[in-house]
Write an enzyme that holds these catalytic residues in place. Structure first.
Site, PDB file in Angstrom:
ATOM      1  N   HIS A 126       0.728  -0.986   0.152  1.00 38.08           N
ATOM      2  CA  HIS A 126      -0.056   0.110  -0.134  1.00 38.08           C
ATOM      3  C   HIS A 126       0.971   1.219   0.210  1.00 38.08           C
ATOM      4  O   HIS A 126       1.970   1.257   0.552  1.00 38.08           O
ATOM      5  CB  HIS A 126      -1.009  -0.008   1.256  1.00 38.08           C
ATOM      6  CG  HIS A 126      -1.722   0.948   1.346  1.00 38.08           C
ATOM      7  ND1 HIS A 126      -1.570   2.208   1.885  1.00 38.08           N
ATOM      8  CD2 HIS A 126      -3.184   1.015   1.127  1.00 38.08           C
ATOM      9  CE1 HIS A 126      -2.960   2.777   1.763  1.00 38.08           C
ATOM     10  NE2 HIS A 126      -3.584   2.296   1.596  1.00 38.08           N
ATOM     11  N   ASP A 203       3.019  -4.969   8.064  1.00 38.98           N
ATOM     12  CA  ASP A 203       1.884  -4.280   8.006  1.00 38.98           C
ATOM     13  C   ASP A 203       0.792  -5.180   8.069  1.00 38.98           C
ATOM     14  O   ASP A 203       0.251  -5.787   7.079  1.00 38.98           O
ATOM     15  CB  ASP A 203       1.926  -3.350   6.607  1.00 38.98           C
ATOM     16  CG  ASP A 203       0.777  -2.635   6.383  1.00 38.98           C
ATOM     17  OD1 ASP A 203      -0.406  -2.652   7.013  1.00 38.98           O
ATOM     18  OD2 ASP A 203       0.532  -1.906   5.328  1.00 38.98           O
ATOM     19  N   GLN A 206      -4.666  -5.401   7.141  1.00 40.17           N
ATOM     20  CA  GLN A 206      -5.342  -6.283   6.202  1.00 40.17           C
ATOM     21  C   GLN A 206      -5.594  -7.696   6.947  1.00 40.17           C
ATOM     22  O   GLN A 206      -6.249  -8.646   6.386  1.00 40.17           O
ATOM     23  CB  GLN A 206      -5.228  -6.420   4.839  1.00 40.17           C
ATOM     24  CG  GLN A 206      -5.568  -4.807   4.106  1.00 40.17           C
ATOM     25  CD  GLN A 206      -6.850  -4.554   4.101  1.00 40.17           C
ATOM     26  OE1 GLN A 206      -7.725  -5.230   4.492  1.00 40.17           O
ATOM     27  NE2 GLN A 206      -6.885  -3.313   3.715  1.00 40.17           N
ATOM     28  N   LYS A 229     -10.184  -0.766  10.526  1.00 40.66           N
ATOM     29  CA  LYS A 229     -10.480  -2.018   9.731  1.00 40.66           C
ATOM     30  C   LYS A 229     -10.683  -2.924  10.325  1.00 40.66           C
ATOM     31  O   LYS A 229     -10.773  -4.191   9.919  1.00 40.66           O
ATOM     32  CB  LYS A 229      -9.115  -2.052   8.972  1.00 40.66           C
ATOM     33  CG  LYS A 229      -8.730  -1.018   7.787  1.00 40.66           C
ATOM     34  CD  LYS A 229      -7.521  -1.200   7.158  1.00 40.66           C
ATOM     35  CE  LYS A 229      -7.136  -0.258   6.263  1.00 40.66           C
ATOM     36  NZ  LYS A 229      -7.976   0.387   5.049  1.00 40.66           N
ATOM     37  N   CYS A 367      -4.887   2.424  -3.583  1.00 40.45           N
ATOM     38  CA  CYS A 367      -3.609   3.261  -2.879  1.00 40.45           C
ATOM     39  C   CYS A 367      -2.424   1.967  -3.464  1.00 40.45           C
ATOM     40  O   CYS A 367      -1.650   1.805  -2.271  1.00 40.45           O
ATOM     41  CB  CYS A 367      -3.789   3.331  -1.562  1.00 40.45           C
ATOM     42  SG  CYS A 367      -4.658   4.603  -1.152  1.00 40.45           S
TER      43      CYS A 367
HETATM   44  N1  PLP Z   1      -1.636  -0.811   4.753  1.00 46.21           N
HETATM   45  C1  PLP Z   1      -2.436  -1.676   4.166  1.00 46.21           C
HETATM   46  C2  PLP Z   1      -2.161  -3.059   3.694  1.00 46.21           C
HETATM   47  C3  PLP Z   1      -3.851  -1.055   4.075  1.00 46.21           C
HETATM   48  O1  PLP Z   1      -4.642  -1.777   3.412  1.00 46.21           O
HETATM   49  C4  PLP Z   1      -4.097   0.183   4.398  1.00 46.21           C
HETATM   50  C5  PLP Z   1      -5.547   0.820   4.041  1.00 46.21           C
HETATM   51  O2  PLP Z   1      -6.161   0.474   3.231  1.00 46.21           O
HETATM   52  C6  PLP Z   1      -3.324   1.023   4.994  1.00 46.21           C
HETATM   53  C7  PLP Z   1      -1.820   0.456   5.073  1.00 46.21           C
HETATM   54  C8  PLP Z   1      -3.269   2.473   5.657  1.00 46.21           C
HETATM   55  O3  PLP Z   1      -4.168   2.364   6.526  1.00 46.21           O
HETATM   56  P1  PLP Z   1      -4.884   3.930   6.958  1.00 46.21           P
HETATM   57  O4  PLP Z   1      -5.369   4.528   6.211  1.00 46.21           O
HETATM   58  O5  PLP Z   1      -5.758   3.229   8.030  1.00 46.21           O
HETATM   59  O6  PLP Z   1      -3.739   4.331   7.824  1.00 46.21           O
END
Ligand code: PLP
Length: 408
Positions: A126, A203, A206, A229, A367
Site C-alpha cells: 500500500h 503491515d 489487512q 479496519k 492506493c
Molecule cells: N496498509 C494496508 C495494507 C492497507 O490496506 C491500508 C489501508 O487500506 C493501509 C496500510 C493504510 O491504512 P490507514 O489509512 O488506516 O492508515
C-alpha cells in the site's frame, strides 16, 4: 462456540448501518478492506466515555482524569493481549497504520541508517508502506529495493533472499495484500530475514481482523495496524515494537506527554510507551478500540476466519462463472479480498452502476499504484468481505455484475 454457531442474522443487528437502504435498495457493504462497519457496542462505548468519564488523561489528579487514564491504559493491555505482546509498553497508540509506518520510517532511518543503506519493500505494498520510505530516501539517502510478486500474486522467499545485502537495514512488508488478498508467509519471511540480522516490520492492516496473530511467536520486530479496519473507530491505530527496538529509536514527534523534563537548554524524554505519544492521546478511540477487540474475541477469531474463508470460496467460484471475469490474486492462501475486471468494462463504470443497486465495492488503484503497474492495469473492482456478509449478498453482487455486463 463453533463457526456454525455464529448467528449471522442476529450478529448483523449489532451493526446499525447494515439495515440501511441505499437508493431504495438494501445496503450490501462489500468495502470492508477500506473500512469495516462498527457494532453498537463500539458506538455506545464512544458515547459512554464522553458521557461519563471524559477528561484529559495522565496528568490529572482528579477523579475523571484517573478514570479516563485507566480506560486508556486498560485498552493498551487489551491490544497487548490481542496480539500477544510481551509488555503493554510495547504498544504505541498512533493515528493508524499510516501514522505508525511514518513513525518507524522516520525514527528508524534517522537513528539506524546512513546514505546507501537499504530498505526492502515488496511490489504489493500500500502507498502507506512506500511513501514514508521514499521521504526518508530523499532525506537520508537510503535506497529502496523491491521484491516482485509472481503471477499468482505471491512473494517468493528466494526473491527476498536475493535482495538482502550487507547494507540491508530493514524489511517492511504487508501481511495481506489489500488488492490481491494474498496472505504472505510472514513467519518464514521473518525467519529468513533474521538469519541475516535484518529486522522486519509487518503491515497487519489487512490481517489483524481476519486471523489470530501472536507477535512473539512470529518474532516480528514491528507490527502496525488501524482500528477502523477491525470494527473500531477511525483516527487511532497501533504500532507494536519490540522493547529493544523502541528503546533504540528516538521520538518521532515532540510535545506534551512524551517528555520527562523540559527546559530551553535540554529536554529528556519519557519512558515507553509515552516517548512516542506526543500530545493528548485519543483516549476515546483507544477505549473504543478495546471494545472492538472484545467484540472480535467474543465471536472468536477462528470462527471469523472459517466463515470468511467460506464466503471467499463461495464468491470466487460464483465470480469465475461470469464470462470475461479476470481475478487478480489467485494464491491458495487468501484473505477475503477479491480484485477483478470483467471484459473491457471500466472499473469506475462497474462501481457506479453497482452502487445504484445498493452494492458498495471499491474501484481504482486501491492506493497501490506500483502493484497496478506490475499487473499492467490501471485499476480493479474490489469486493472485500467481512464475517457479517452473507451468501445472499454475494448472489446479489453476481446478479449485479451480470446485469451491468449485459449493458456493455
Ligand atoms: N496498509 C494496508 C495494507 C492497507 O490496506 C491500508 C489501508 O487500506 C493501509 C496500510 C493504510 O491504512 P490507514 O489509512 O488506516 O492508515
Amino acid at each position: 462456540m463453533d463457526e456454525s454457531d455464529l448467528d449471522i442474522k442476529n450478529i448483523r443487528k449489532d451493526f446499525p448501518i447494515l439495515s440501511q437502504e441505499v437508493y431504495g435498495k438494501p445496503l450490501i457493504y462489500l468495502d470492508n478492506a477500506a473500512t469495516t462497519q462498527k457494532p453498537i457496542q463500539v458506538i455506545r462505548k464512544i458515547d459512554e466515555v464522553y458521557s461519563t468519564i471524559n477528561a484529559n488523561i495522565h496528568r490529572g489528579v482528579h477523579h475523571l482524569s484517573q478514570l479516563a487514564t485507566e480506560a486508556h491504559e486498560e485498552a493498551r493491555k487489551t491490544v497487548q493481549r490481542y496480539i500477544g505482546a510481551a509488555h503493554s509498553r510495547e504498544i504505541i497508540f498512533t493515528s493508524g497504520t499510516t501514522g505508525s509506518i511514518n513513525l518507524v520510517a522516520s525514527s528508524f532511518c534517522r537513528s539506524q541508517c546512513k546514505a546507501g543503506d537499504e530498505i526492502i519493500l515488496t511490489a504489493m505494498e500500500h502507498h502507506a508502506n512506500i511513501v514514508p520510505w521514499q521521504i526518508q530516501r530523499d532525506i537520508m539517502g537510503v535506497q529502496l529495493k523491491v521484491v516482485p510478486f509472481t503471477e499468482k500474486g505471491e512473494i517468493r522467499l528466494e526473491d527476498i533472499e536475493e535482495l538482502i545485502s550487507s547494507k540491508t537495514k530493514l524489511l517492511s512488508l504487508t501481511h495481506v495484500s489489500n488488492v490481491l488478498g494474498t496472505v504472505n508467509p510472514v513467519a518464514d519471511i521473518i525467519r529468513l530475514a533474521h538469519n541475516y540480522n535484518v529486522p522486519v516490520l509487518i503491515d497487519a492492516a489487512q490481517s489483524v481482523q481476519h486471523e489470530a496473530i501472536n507477535v512473539q511467536a512470529l518474532d516480528c520486530d514491528f507490527m502496525v495496524f488501524s482500528s477502523h479496519k477491525m470494527y473500531g473507530p477511525t483516527g487511532i491505530g497501533v504500532l507494536y515494537g519490540k522493547e529493544t527496538w523502541l528503546d533504540k529509536l528516538p521520538p518521532y514527534q515532540g510535545g506534551g506527554e512524551m517528555i520527562a523534563h523540559v527546559s530551553f537548554e535540554k529536554t529528556t524524554f519519557n519512558e515507553l510507551p509515552f516517548k512516542f505519544e506526543a500530545g493528548t492521546p485519543d483516549y476515546v478511540g483507544s477505549t473504543a478500540l478495546g471494545e472492538a477487540i472484545r467484540y472480535i474475541e467474543n465471536l472468536g477469531l477462528n470462527n471469523i476466519r472459517k466463515r470468511e474463508d467460506r464466503l471467499l470460496r463461495y464468491a470466487t467460484e460464483k465470480l469465475l462463472q461470469i464470462p470475461g471475469m479476470q481475478i487478480f490474486g489467485t494464491s491458495d492462501k487468501k484473505a477475503p479480498v477479491i480484485s477483478f475486471l470483467v471484459g473491457g468494462i471500466h472499473p469506475y463504470d462497474m462501481g457506479m452502476l453497482l452502487d445504484r443497486l445498493g452494492i458498495a465495492v471499491r474501484t481504482g488503484h486501491h492506493c497501490a499504484q506500483p502493484l497496478m503497474d506490475a499487473l499492467g492495469i490501471e485499476g480493479t473492482i474490489r469486493a472485500s468481505l467481512a464475517f457479517y456478509n452473507t451468501e445472499e449478498e454475494i448472489d446479489a453482487l453476481i446478479a449485479g455484475i451480470e446485469r451491468v455486463a449485459k449493458m456493455f
